[in-house]
Design a protein around this motif. Structure first.
Motif, PDB file in Angstrom:
ATOM      1  N   HIS A 155       0.897  -1.285   0.033  1.00 21.53           N
ATOM      2  CA  HIS A 155       0.130   0.369   0.271  1.00 21.53           C
ATOM      3  C   HIS A 155       0.922   1.446  -0.210  1.00 21.53           C
ATOM      4  O   HIS A 155       2.088   0.969   0.115  1.00 21.53           O
ATOM      5  CB  HIS A 155      -1.278  -0.149   0.943  1.00 21.53           C
ATOM      6  N   HIS A 157       2.393   5.152   0.869  1.00 20.27           N
ATOM      7  CA  HIS A 157       2.195   6.297   2.031  1.00 20.27           C
ATOM      8  C   HIS A 157       2.577   7.616   1.454  1.00 20.27           C
ATOM      9  O   HIS A 157       3.603   8.034   1.893  1.00 20.27           O
ATOM     10  CB  HIS A 157       3.288   5.880   3.301  1.00 20.27           C
ATOM     11  N   SER A 165       1.969   1.538  10.124  1.00 20.86           N
ATOM     12  CA  SER A 165       1.334   1.845  10.907  1.00 20.86           C
ATOM     13  C   SER A 165       0.414   1.384  12.580  1.00 20.86           C
ATOM     14  O   SER A 165       1.048  -0.117  11.909  1.00 20.86           O
ATOM     15  CB  SER A 165      -0.275   2.805  10.602  1.00 20.86           C
ATOM     16  N   ASP A 168      -1.379  -1.159  10.125  1.00 18.55           N
ATOM     17  CA  ASP A 168      -0.436  -1.699   8.969  1.00 18.55           C
ATOM     18  C   ASP A 168      -0.253  -3.321   9.467  1.00 18.55           C
ATOM     19  O   ASP A 168      -0.047  -3.910   9.325  1.00 18.55           O
ATOM     20  CB  ASP A 168       0.555  -0.628   8.324  1.00 18.55           C
TER      21      ASP A 168
HETATM   22 ZN   LIG Z   1       0.219   2.077   6.467  1.00 25.13          ZN
END
Ligand SMILES: [Zn+2]
Length: 244
Positions: A155, A157, A165, A168
């Motif tokens: 993914h 950012h 995160s 995540d």
């Molecule tokens: Zn993330």
């Protein structure tokens, strides 16, 4: 080429949620022209006459993750299509997708994960890919090439650097529950430059409380070559959009 995976022998065997997912992947690949990347990668490889032999890979055992240019370019382009200098920063959105590949030299000091392809799944505010049944997923991708399976997810950012995160981390814990060697790839499309792929590859440690970054390389494609290819791609993409 990239959407060949959607051709199923026995479509009725696949649960509706997965059919829906595959339809989404197909739509995004088509809209962004991601399947054109096969041709671009071919051209890059031809131009630079890259020959990667088994020996080349084995003398660099410290590299844990090998990312094929096709997978990297598809991921980078998906991420850049939704966050780039042509779009106001407030409108940047994240993207998410799945990674397929294989494992090499398994259970030896030379073990490597080869990321063969990236499958765009979604973009928006609440992006996620819920892997409820790894087995069905794996079977879907087996239709394409029996040597490849889902090895993780990726993914973006946009402008806030690659890391995991808390959300995540929780998501990736689920992936590692299915397969402990699963990887989480995070790309910051804004960070991509002539000397930076903008990529981080992560895995949660056995303590399940912390994670670490894995060593990676984009096989046979320098940051300069990938940057040039991405830049050209983006120019075409936005030029086409403006002419419509
Ligand atoms: Zn993330």
């Amino acid at each position: 080429m990239g959407i060949g995976v959607l051709t199923m022998d026995k479509e009725e065997d696949i649960p509706e949620q997965y059919k829906e997912l595959m339809r989404k992947i197909e739509a995004i690949e088509k809209a962004l022209g991601l399947s054109d990347i096969d041709k671009i990668v071919e051209d890059i490889e031809k131009e630079r006459e890259i020959v990667i032999t088994e020996e080349d890979i084995q003398i660099t055992p410290e590299t844990e993750i090998i990312i094929k240019p096709k997978a990297y370019l598809k991921l980078a382009k998906h991420a850049l299509s939704y966050a780039n200098s042509f779009i106001p920063k407030k409108d940047w959105i994240e993207i998410i997708g799945l990674l397929t590949g294989r494992i090499k030299n398994e259970e030896t000091p030379l073990e490597q994960i080869i990321v063969e392809d990236y499958w765009p799944v979604d973009q928006g505010d609440a992006v996620s890919v819920e892997i409820v049944d790894q087995k069905i997923f794996t079977e879907i991708f087996h239709k394409k090439d029996s040597k490849h399976f889902i090895i993780g997810w990726a993914h973006s950012h946009p402008s806030y650097t690659p890391f995991l995160s808390d959300d995540d981390f929780r998501t990736h814990l689920r992936y590692q529950t299915f397969w402990n060697k699963s990887i989480a790839v995070v790309i910051d499309p804004i960070q991509i430059s002539l000397d930076d792929y903008g990529l981080g590859v992560f895995r949660i440690k056995d303590d399940k409380r912390s994670y670490h970054e894995l060593t990676k390389e984009v096989e046979g494609m320098s940051t300069v070559a990938s940057y040039e290819s991405i830049e050209m791609f983006m120019k075409n993409q936005f030029k086409e959009k403006n002419n419509q």
